[in-house]
Design a protein around this motif. Structure first.
Motif, PDB file in Angstrom:
ATOM      1  N   SER A 100       0.816  -1.222   0.000  1.00 53.70           N
ATOM      2  CA  SER A 100       0.000   0.000   0.000  1.00 53.70           C
ATOM      3  C   SER A 100       0.845   1.266   0.000  1.00 53.70           C
ATOM      4  CB  SER A 100      -0.929   0.010   1.214  1.00 53.70           C
ATOM      5  OG  SER A 100      -0.177  -0.026   2.424  1.00 53.70           O
ATOM      6  N   GLN A 101       2.145   1.148   0.344  1.00 48.23           N
ATOM      7  CA  GLN A 101       3.017   2.322   0.429  1.00 48.23           C
ATOM      8  C   GLN A 101       4.018   2.402  -0.722  1.00 48.23           C
ATOM      9  OE1 GLN A 101       4.773   1.824   4.309  1.00 48.23           O
ATOM     10  NE2 GLN A 101       2.909   2.381   5.403  1.00 48.23           N
ATOM     11  N   LEU A 102       3.897   1.513  -1.689  1.00 43.76           N
ATOM     12  CA  LEU A 102       4.843   1.506  -2.805  1.00 43.76           C
ATOM     13  C   LEU A 102       4.642   2.715  -3.708  1.00 43.76           C
ATOM     14  CD1 LEU A 102       4.798  -2.247  -3.907  1.00 43.76           C
ATOM     15  CD2 LEU A 102       6.688  -1.041  -2.797  1.00 43.76           C
ATOM     16  N   GLY A 103       5.746   3.345  -4.077  1.00 42.66           N
ATOM     17  CA  GLY A 103       5.694   4.397  -5.079  1.00 42.66           C
ATOM     18  C   GLY A 103       5.986   3.786  -6.438  1.00 42.66           C
ATOM     19  N   THR A 104       6.565   4.555  -7.335  1.00 43.00           N
ATOM     20  CA  THR A 104       6.974   4.021  -8.636  1.00 43.00           C
ATOM     21  C   THR A 104       8.345   4.565  -8.988  1.00 43.00           C
ATOM     22  OG1 THR A 104       5.859   5.847  -9.788  1.00 43.00           O
ATOM     23  CG2 THR A 104       4.622   3.800  -9.530  1.00 43.00           C
ATOM     24  N   GLY A 105       9.079   3.797  -9.786  1.00 45.95           N
ATOM     25  CA  GLY A 105      10.349   4.274 -10.311  1.00 45.95           C
ATOM     26  C   GLY A 105      11.565   3.953  -9.477  1.00 45.95           C
ATOM     27  N   GLY A 106      11.391   3.444  -8.270  1.00 49.07           N
ATOM     28  CA  GLY A 106      12.536   3.139  -7.432  1.00 49.07           C
ATOM     29  C   GLY A 106      12.627   1.664  -7.108  1.00 49.07           C
ATOM     30  N   GLU A 107      13.544   1.336  -6.211  1.00 49.82           N
ATOM     31  CA  GLU A 107      13.690  -0.039  -5.760  1.00 49.82           C
ATOM     32  C   GLU A 107      12.977  -0.216  -4.428  1.00 49.82           C
ATOM     33  OE1 GLU A 107      17.818  -0.995  -5.599  1.00 49.82           O
ATOM     34  OE2 GLU A 107      17.926  -1.502  -7.727  1.00 49.82           O
ATOM     35  N   ALA A 108      12.575  -1.448  -4.147  1.00 48.92           N
ATOM     36  CA  ALA A 108      11.893  -1.726  -2.887  1.00 48.92           C
ATOM     37  C   ALA A 108      12.057  -3.189  -2.527  1.00 48.92           C
ATOM     38  CB  ALA A 108      10.411  -1.375  -2.987  1.00 48.92           C
ATOM     39  N   ASN A 109      11.957  -3.459  -1.232  1.00 50.85           N
ATOM     40  CA  ASN A 109      11.901  -4.823  -0.726  1.00 50.85           C
ATOM     41  C   ASN A 109      10.446  -5.100  -0.370  1.00 50.85           C
ATOM     42  OD1 ASN A 109      14.711  -4.628  -0.827  1.00 50.85           O
ATOM     43  ND2 ASN A 109      14.853  -4.052   1.325  1.00 50.85           N
ATOM     44  N   VAL A 110       9.879  -6.163  -0.905  1.00 46.57           N
ATOM     45  CA  VAL A 110       8.468  -6.458  -0.670  1.00 46.57           C
ATOM     46  C   VAL A 110       8.296  -7.924  -0.299  1.00 46.57           C
ATOM     47  CG1 VAL A 110       7.634  -4.667  -2.247  1.00 46.57           C
ATOM     48  CG2 VAL A 110       8.029  -6.975  -3.099  1.00 46.57           C
ATOM     49  N   ARG A 111       7.189  -8.206   0.360  1.00 44.83           N
ATOM     50  CA  ARG A 111       6.839  -9.589   0.691  1.00 44.83           C
ATOM     51  C   ARG A 111       5.326  -9.709   0.639  1.00 44.83           C
ATOM     52  NH1 ARG A 111       8.307  -9.996   7.069  1.00 44.83           N
ATOM     53  NH2 ARG A 111       8.793 -12.112   6.395  1.00 44.83           N
ATOM     54  N   GLY A 112       4.853 -10.901   0.308  1.00 47.60           N
ATOM     55  CA  GLY A 112       3.415 -11.116   0.252  1.00 47.60           C
ATOM     56  C   GLY A 112       3.096 -12.577   0.018  1.00 47.60           C
ATOM     57  N   VAL A 113       1.850 -12.939   0.290  1.00 45.24           N
ATOM     58  CA  VAL A 113       1.382 -14.305   0.087  1.00 45.24           C
ATOM     59  C   VAL A 113       0.891 -14.449  -1.348  1.00 45.24           C
ATOM     60  CG1 VAL A 113      -0.312 -16.039   0.798  1.00 45.24           C
ATOM     61  CG2 VAL A 113       0.764 -14.564   2.507  1.00 45.24           C
ATOM     62  N   VAL A 114       1.319 -15.507  -2.006  1.00 42.07           N
ATOM     63  CA  VAL A 114       0.972 -15.726  -3.409  1.00 42.07           C
ATOM     64  C   VAL A 114      -0.525 -15.998  -3.549  1.00 42.07           C
ATOM     65  CG1 VAL A 114       1.336 -17.202  -5.422  1.00 42.07           C
ATOM     66  CG2 VAL A 114       3.266 -16.598  -3.938  1.00 42.07           C
ATOM     67  N   ALA A 115      -1.163 -15.236  -4.447  1.00 40.42           N
ATOM     68  CA  ALA A 115      -2.583 -15.436  -4.735  1.00 40.42           C
ATOM     69  C   ALA A 115      -2.781 -16.218  -6.028  1.00 40.42           C
ATOM     70  CB  ALA A 115      -3.299 -14.090  -4.825  1.00 40.42           C
ATOM     71  N   SER A 116      -1.933 -15.955  -7.030  1.00 39.84           N
ATOM     72  CA  SER A 116      -2.044 -16.674  -8.301  1.00 39.84           C
ATOM     73  C   SER A 116      -0.717 -16.604  -9.040  1.00 39.84           C
ATOM     74  CB  SER A 116      -3.162 -16.092  -9.171  1.00 39.84           C
ATOM     75  OG  SER A 116      -2.880 -14.746  -9.520  1.00 39.84           O
ATOM     76  N   VAL A 117      -0.510 -17.571  -9.933  1.00 44.53           N
ATOM     77  CA  VAL A 117       0.729 -17.661 -10.710  1.00 44.53           C
ATOM     78  C   VAL A 117       0.367 -17.844 -12.177  1.00 44.53           C
ATOM     79  CG1 VAL A 117       2.916 -18.883 -11.020  1.00 44.53           C
ATOM     80  CG2 VAL A 117       1.870 -18.769  -8.747  1.00 44.53           C
ATOM     81  N   SER A 118       0.953 -17.034 -13.049  1.00 47.96           N
ATOM     82  CA  SER A 118       0.676 -17.143 -14.481  1.00 47.96           C
ATOM     83  C   SER A 118       1.529 -18.249 -15.093  1.00 47.96           C
ATOM     84  CB  SER A 118       0.980 -15.823 -15.183  1.00 47.96           C
ATOM     85  OG  SER A 118       2.386 -15.634 -15.293  1.00 47.96           O
ATOM     86  N   GLN A 119       1.281 -18.527 -16.344  1.00 46.70           N
ATOM     87  CA  GLN A 119       2.154 -19.431 -17.084  1.00 46.70           C
ATOM     88  C   GLN A 119       3.407 -18.670 -17.516  1.00 46.70           C
ATOM     89  OE1 GLN A 119      -0.231 -20.947 -20.338  1.00 46.70           O
ATOM     90  NE2 GLN A 119      -0.937 -22.672 -19.117  1.00 46.70           N
ATOM     91  N   VAL A 120       4.502 -19.393 -17.672  1.00 43.64           N
ATOM     92  CA  VAL A 120       5.734 -18.771 -18.160  1.00 43.64           C
ATOM     93  C   VAL A 120       5.546 -18.423 -19.632  1.00 43.64           C
ATOM     94  CG1 VAL A 120       8.192 -19.092 -18.590  1.00 43.64           C
ATOM     95  CG2 VAL A 120       7.155 -20.039 -16.514  1.00 43.64           C
ATOM     96  N   ARG A 121       5.856 -17.186 -19.982  1.00 48.54           N
ATOM     97  CA  ARG A 121       5.763 -16.749 -21.377  1.00 48.54           C
ATOM     98  C   ARG A 121       7.172 -16.555 -21.933  1.00 48.54           C
ATOM     99  NH1 ARG A 121       0.621 -15.176 -22.759  1.00 48.54           N
ATOM    100  NH2 ARG A 121      -0.836 -14.866 -21.021  1.00 48.54           N
ATOM    101  N   THR A 122       7.356 -16.914 -23.171  1.00 48.59           N
ATOM    102  CA  THR A 122       8.643 -16.730 -23.832  1.00 48.59           C
ATOM    103  C   THR A 122       8.489 -15.735 -24.975  1.00 48.59           C
ATOM    104  OG1 THR A 122       8.239 -18.602 -25.319  1.00 48.59           O
ATOM    105  CG2 THR A 122       9.392 -19.066 -23.253  1.00 48.59           C
ATOM    106  N   PHE A 123       9.586 -15.062 -25.303  1.00 45.05           N
ATOM    107  CA  PHE A 123       9.570 -14.092 -26.392  1.00 45.05           C
ATOM    108  C   PHE A 123      10.974 -13.999 -26.974  1.00 45.05           C
ATOM    109  CE2 PHE A 123      10.302 -12.014 -22.363  1.00 45.05           C
ATOM    110  CZ  PHE A 123      11.377 -11.167 -22.601  1.00 45.05           C
ATOM    111  N   PRO A 124      11.078 -13.662 -28.260  1.00 36.95           N
ATOM    112  CA  PRO A 124      12.400 -13.606 -28.899  1.00 36.95           C
ATOM    113  C   PRO A 124      13.179 -12.361 -28.507  1.00 36.95           C
ATOM    114  CG  PRO A 124      10.688 -12.974 -30.449  1.00 36.95           C
ATOM    115  CD  PRO A 124       9.982 -13.425 -29.204  1.00 36.95           C
ATOM    116  N   ARG A 125      14.497 -12.527 -28.401  1.00 33.29           N
ATOM    117  CA  ARG A 125      15.425 -11.430 -28.160  1.00 33.29           C
ATOM    118  C   ARG A 125      16.596 -11.591 -29.123  1.00 33.29           C
ATOM    119  NH1 ARG A 125      15.872 -11.057 -21.551  1.00 33.29           N
ATOM    120  NH2 ARG A 125      14.344  -9.398 -21.257  1.00 33.29           N
TER     121      ARG A 125
END
Length: 282
Positions: free
Chosen positions: A66-91
């Motif tokens: 709830s206190q996260l800003g944007t553009g910087g670094e942060a240490n966060v922790r939380g309980v996993v609610a859902s996990v997506s599938q791994v997506r691949t893309f060309p580089r």
């Protein structure tokens, strides 16, 4: 030599350690680094050690979602609610990988975005696990939410089966009249008639992956609104004819590019298609 000593001591995130005769210098990233040379020593201390009373609890090193800003670094922790599938893309240098993990922290939601080799560290993560990320990069997603990007310099720790998998409380909400939609509101339900044939297209997302989105307009007796329907829901809507009545639950309302509002579906949005008879009556 010192690296071997640290490895033998079983150094890991969360342990209390005592460093003697170390020295500091600025690292390549601009951060201050603590180095140990030949004279230095590193000792793991028990939690009940006298020195521990002067150390702030580990919780104090993590920022609440709830206190996260944007553009910087942060240490966060939380309980996993859902996990997506791994997506691949060309580089240019090979194949890239990305994995998205939604976490909850005191009821507030954020998305952890794991890149490339960090995907492997999160491969076994499941709902109910506690995930801690140190030195994640905070960004704002397209809907105003928070994403924490887990990069090569980030540190990840997973505590399996930390809590029961978070349950999503479903509340059957009455549809909001389209003419009363306000930007910045999530979890909205709307009901209306498809005005014209939806346009389905494939777009490239910020992480390099591709997704399909259907653009259409839905109207009710109070007004009309542009809808961006993503992935599976977009593909379903793209096959529906104009004049059909639909109900979308769990959409996000945002400001439109030309003023007014637009809505977008999310991973939790559900679609209900009304019969032709119901559409005619509406």
């Amino acid at each position: 030599e010192k690296a071997e000593e640290a490895e033998k001591a079983g150094i890991s995130q969360g342990l209390l350690v005592k460093v003697e005769q170390g020295y500091t210098r600025k690292g390549l990233s601009g951060r201050v680094e603590l180095h140990l040379a030949e004279r230095g020593s590193l000792t793991v201390l028990p939690e009940e050690a006298a020195e521990a009373s002067d150390i702030p609890p580990l919780d104090g090193f993590f920022t609440k979602v709830s206190q996260l800003g944007t553009g910087g670094e942060a240490n966060v922790r939380g309980v996993v609610a859902s996990v997506s599938q791994v997506r691949t893309f060309p580089r240019p240098e090979g194949e890239g990988k990305v994995l998205r993990v939604k976490i909850l922290d005191d009821g507030n939601e954020a998305t952890l975005v794991f890149w490339d080799e960090k995907v492997e560290e999160a491969a076994s993560v499941k709902p109910g696990d506690l995930v801690e990320v140190v030195m994640g990069k905070v960004k704002e997603d397209s809907l105003g939410g928070r994403e924490i990007h887990v990069r090569r310099s980030s540190h990840v720790k997973v505590k399996p089966s930390f809590a029961p998998p978070p349950a999503v409380k479903v509340v059957e909400a009455e549809p909001t009249p389209i003419g009363k939609l306000q930007p910045g509101v999530r979890g909205v339900t709307i009901e209306g008639t498809i005005v014209e044939a939806p346009n389905l297209k494939e777009v490239t997302l910020r992480d390099g992956s591709k997704a399909k989105v259907a653009e259409l307009t839905v109207k009710d007796e109070t007004g009309s609104v542009k809808v961006s329907a993503w992935r599976e829901i977009g593909e379903i809507l793209s096959k529906l004819p104009p004049g059909l009545k639909v109900k979308l639950k769990g959409v996000t309302v945002k400001e439109g590019f030309a003023g007014g509002v637009e809505i977008a579906t999310t991973s939790s949005t559900t679609l209900e298609v009304k019969s032709a008879g119901e559409a005619a009556e509406g």
